[in-house]
Scaffold this motif. Structure first.
Motif, PDB file in Angstrom:
ATOM      1  N   MET A 249      41.426  28.228  42.058  1.00  0.00           N
ATOM      2  CA  MET A 249      41.358  29.498  43.024  1.00  0.00           C
ATOM      3  C   MET A 249      41.708  30.201  43.570  1.00  0.00           C
ATOM      4  SD  MET A 249      39.111  31.172  45.256  1.00  0.00           S
ATOM      5  CE  MET A 249      37.896  29.857  45.813  1.00  0.00           C
ATOM      6  N   THR A 250      42.246  31.284  43.534  1.00  0.00           N
ATOM      7  CA  THR A 250      42.766  31.712  44.887  1.00  0.00           C
ATOM      8  C   THR A 250      41.653  32.367  45.097  1.00  0.00           C
ATOM      9  OG1 THR A 250      45.044  32.717  43.488  1.00  0.00           O
ATOM     10  CG2 THR A 250      44.739  33.281  45.439  1.00  0.00           C
ATOM     11  N   PRO A 251      41.983  32.385  47.141  1.00  0.00           N
ATOM     12  CA  PRO A 251      41.028  32.479  47.622  1.00  0.00           C
ATOM     13  C   PRO A 251      41.324  34.138  48.462  1.00  0.00           C
ATOM     14  CG  PRO A 251      41.900  30.745  49.280  1.00  0.00           C
ATOM     15  CD  PRO A 251      41.861  30.784  47.610  1.00  0.00           C
ATOM     16  N   ALA A 252      40.083  34.800  48.658  1.00  0.00           N
ATOM     17  CA  ALA A 252      39.878  35.923  48.888  1.00  0.00           C
ATOM     18  C   ALA A 252      41.006  36.129  50.627  1.00  0.00           C
ATOM     19  CB  ALA A 252      39.126  36.640  49.042  1.00  0.00           C
ATOM     20  N   PRO A 253      40.586  35.642  51.521  1.00  0.00           N
ATOM     21  CA  PRO A 253      41.481  35.066  52.504  1.00  0.00           C
ATOM     22  C   PRO A 253      42.636  35.343  52.516  1.00  0.00           C
ATOM     23  CG  PRO A 253      39.708  34.786  53.536  1.00  0.00           C
ATOM     24  CD  PRO A 253      39.606  34.262  51.809  1.00  0.00           C
ATOM     25  N   LEU A 254      43.127  34.030  51.819  1.00  0.00           N
ATOM     26  CA  LEU A 254      44.429  33.817  52.103  1.00  0.00           C
ATOM     27  C   LEU A 254      45.709  35.818  51.143  1.00  0.00           C
ATOM     28  CD1 LEU A 254      46.797  32.084  51.546  1.00  0.00           C
ATOM     29  CD2 LEU A 254      46.991  31.430  49.265  1.00  0.00           C
ATOM     30  N   LEU A 255      44.885  35.860  49.911  1.00  0.00           N
ATOM     31  CA  LEU A 255      45.191  36.381  49.009  1.00  0.00           C
ATOM     32  C   LEU A 255      45.371  38.141  50.444  1.00  0.00           C
ATOM     33  CD1 LEU A 255      43.028  37.401  45.767  1.00  0.00           C
ATOM     34  CD2 LEU A 255      45.906  36.876  46.428  1.00  0.00           C
ATOM     35  N   LYS A 256      44.194  38.780  51.542  1.00  0.00           N
ATOM     36  CA  LYS A 256      44.255  39.552  52.888  1.00  0.00           C
ATOM     37  C   LYS A 256      45.524  38.847  53.542  1.00  0.00           C
ATOM     38  CE  LYS A 256      40.037  40.786  51.309  1.00  0.00           C
ATOM     39  NZ  LYS A 256      37.752  40.502  52.320  1.00  0.00           N
ATOM     40  N   LEU A 257      45.274  37.773  53.336  1.00  0.00           N
ATOM     41  CA  LEU A 257      46.803  37.860  54.484  1.00  0.00           C
ATOM     42  C   LEU A 257      48.708  37.581  54.248  1.00  0.00           C
ATOM     43  CD1 LEU A 257      47.361  35.944  57.203  1.00  0.00           C
ATOM     44  CD2 LEU A 257      48.219  33.724  55.510  1.00  0.00           C
ATOM     45  N   ILE A 258      48.524  37.555  52.232  1.00  0.00           N
ATOM     46  CA  ILE A 258      49.878  37.936  51.927  1.00  0.00           C
ATOM     47  C   ILE A 258      49.641  38.934  51.830  1.00  0.00           C
ATOM     48  CG2 ILE A 258      51.003  37.138  50.100  1.00  0.00           C
ATOM     49  CD1 ILE A 258      49.359  33.978  49.737  1.00  0.00           C
ATOM     50  N   PHE A 259      48.935  39.483  51.101  1.00  0.00           N
ATOM     51  CA  PHE A 259      49.660  41.482  50.349  1.00  0.00           C
ATOM     52  C   PHE A 259      48.663  42.259  51.847  1.00  0.00           C
ATOM     53  CE2 PHE A 259      49.211  38.475  46.755  1.00  0.00           C
ATOM     54  CZ  PHE A 259      50.925  38.753  46.374  1.00  0.00           C
ATOM     55  N   GLY A 260      48.091  41.838  52.289  1.00  0.00           N
ATOM     56  CA  GLY A 260      47.211  42.978  53.487  1.00  0.00           C
ATOM     57  C   GLY A 260      46.349  44.087  52.261  1.00  0.00           C
ATOM     58  N   GLU A 261      45.989  44.933  52.377  1.00  0.00           N
ATOM     59  CA  GLU A 261      45.286  46.133  51.445  1.00  0.00           C
ATOM     60  C   GLU A 261      45.808  45.838  50.302  1.00  0.00           C
ATOM     61  OE1 GLU A 261      44.137  51.414  51.849  1.00  0.00           O
ATOM     62  OE2 GLU A 261      45.913  50.474  53.842  1.00  0.00           O
ATOM     63  N   ALA A 263      45.759  43.534  47.961  1.00  0.00           N
ATOM     64  CA  ALA A 263      44.945  42.133  47.553  1.00  0.00           C
ATOM     65  C   ALA A 263      43.482  42.663  47.400  1.00  0.00           C
ATOM     66  CB  ALA A 263      44.813  41.700  49.082  1.00  0.00           C
ATOM     67  N   GLU A 264      43.239  44.444  47.147  1.00  0.00           N
ATOM     68  CA  GLU A 264      42.347  45.446  46.923  1.00  0.00           C
ATOM     69  C   GLU A 264      42.400  45.028  45.560  1.00  0.00           C
ATOM     70  OE1 GLU A 264      41.558  48.699  49.091  1.00  0.00           O
ATOM     71  OE2 GLU A 264      41.338  47.700  51.108  1.00  0.00           O
ATOM     72  N   LEU A 265      43.743  45.292  45.465  1.00  0.00           N
ATOM     73  CA  LEU A 265      43.822  45.391  43.976  1.00  0.00           C
ATOM     74  C   LEU A 265      43.626  44.735  42.463  1.00  0.00           C
ATOM     75  CD1 LEU A 265      46.911  47.019  43.814  1.00  0.00           C
ATOM     76  CD2 LEU A 265      45.097  48.735  42.909  1.00  0.00           C
ATOM     77  N   LEU A 266      43.626  43.089  43.224  1.00  0.00           N
ATOM     78  CA  LEU A 266      43.136  42.341  43.252  1.00  0.00           C
ATOM     79  C   LEU A 266      42.377  41.385  42.979  1.00  0.00           C
ATOM     80  CD1 LEU A 266      46.400  39.931  43.687  1.00  0.00           C
ATOM     81  CD2 LEU A 266      46.207  41.067  41.484  1.00  0.00           C
ATOM     82  N   LEU A 267      41.403  42.090  43.795  1.00  0.00           N
ATOM     83  CA  LEU A 267      39.638  41.428  44.253  1.00  0.00           C
ATOM     84  C   LEU A 267      39.223  42.031  43.816  1.00  0.00           C
ATOM     85  CD1 LEU A 267      40.873  40.602  48.331  1.00  0.00           C
ATOM     86  CD2 LEU A 267      40.632  39.386  46.270  1.00  0.00           C
TER      87      LEU A 267
END
Length: 298
Positions: A249-261, A263-267
């Motif tokens: 599982m890829t955690p949401a905080p990691l995606l936000k850290l990598i992609f910033g805003e 990441a919302e497309l994925l979350l």
């Protein structure tokens, strides 16, 4: 028929051009780089790097697919401007030329995305849905669609392609997912409950052709499979198609850290239904995610 296409070297544009019978039809592609475009497309295509009124007046069908990829780079202020201007400006130029043309095209088919709905819960939504969530993707698509709809007249029909995740093995979102899943490190994103509204590239092209041939289809049209799935279900189906596990599982905080805003497309997602296509008799060849992935990954 004379086709004028923008975004002809993109995923959808290339596949659409391959489907056109050049016997009796001509295709002109507007591109910033004719040399590069000529390497990607068949030699039967005509290329222009500037859009003139005469190009519009010589076209029966205009298909506007141009736009900076929305998920390729982090959403800096500069990148957001590129995403917006690459869609808004060319669309406004096309509709202006159509409005002053002595012989306007019969139909304008212009791109958009299900991002216009913004993040939603998992309830099914069709083209009549209007409780949009105000965020960047909505703002991009709303003005994009408004610019295209300005071309409507008694002579020109306008259809808007509200496109979901287009699945293809060689390009796009699926192509980026294959390697990590092959390596056994693929899995759901965050809780995995967010819906993914997808469409097989073959159905995407077939639906565009169907829209061209059906005068009853106009305005916003959802370009998605009738069967959206959760991110968890999608991930499990992809892993199964590749004969790999799906337990990470890829955690949401990691995606936000990598992609910033971005990441919302994925979350977040939407459960989008292509009601107009279904009501108009369009038949999807790839209805469920399992068979679609099996076809693409065979």
């Amino acid at each position: 028929m004379n086709y004028l296409i923008t975004g002809g070297t993109g995923l959808i544009g290339q596949a659409l051009i391959k489907s056109i019978d050049f016997k009796g039809n001509t295709v002109t592609v507007l591109t910033r780089n004719i040399e590069t475009a000529s390497l990607r497309l068949t030699s039967d295509v005509n290329f222009i790097d500037e859009l003139l009124l005469s190009d519009i007046e010589h076209s029966d069908i205009v298909i506007n697919l141009a736009g900076e990829p929305i998920a390729d780079k982090r959403w800096t202020r500069e990148q957001k401007n590129k995403i917006c201007e690459s869609r808004w400006n060319i669309t406004a130029q096309i509709t202006h030329l159509i409005s002053i043309a002595q012989k306007p095209p019969h139909v304008l088919i212009s791109g958009s995305a299900i991002g216009i709905y913004g993040r939603q819960n998992n309830n099914p939504i069709d083209e009549n849905f209007s409780d949009f969530h105000q965020e960047f993707t909505h703002d991009v698509c709303a003005k994009w669609e408004k610019n295209a709809l300005a071309a409507i007249s008694t002579e020109t029909r306008v259809a808007i392609l509200r496109t979901g995740i287009v699945l293809d093995r060689e390009s796009g979102a699926l192509a980026k997912m294959i390697l990590p899943f092959k390596l056994g490190v693929g899995g759901k994103i965050s809780h995995g409950g967010q819906f993914m509204s997808w469409i097989h590239l073959e159905d995407m092209v077939s639906a565009i052709i169907h829209i061209i041939g059906n005068d009853d289809l106009s305005g916003p049209i959802n370009m998605t499979s009738p069967n959206a799935v959760s991110n968890k279900t999608f991930s499990q189906a992809l892993a199964k198609s590749l004969h790999r596990p799906c337990f990470l599982m890829t955690p949401a905080p990691l995606l936000k850290l990598i992609f910033g805003e971005m990441a919302e497309l994925l979350l977040f997602g939407q459960n989008v239904v292509p009601q107009k296509l279904l009501n108009n008799g369009f038949t999807f060849k790839h209805n469920d995610i399992e068979s679609a992935l099996t076809d693409l990954l065979k």
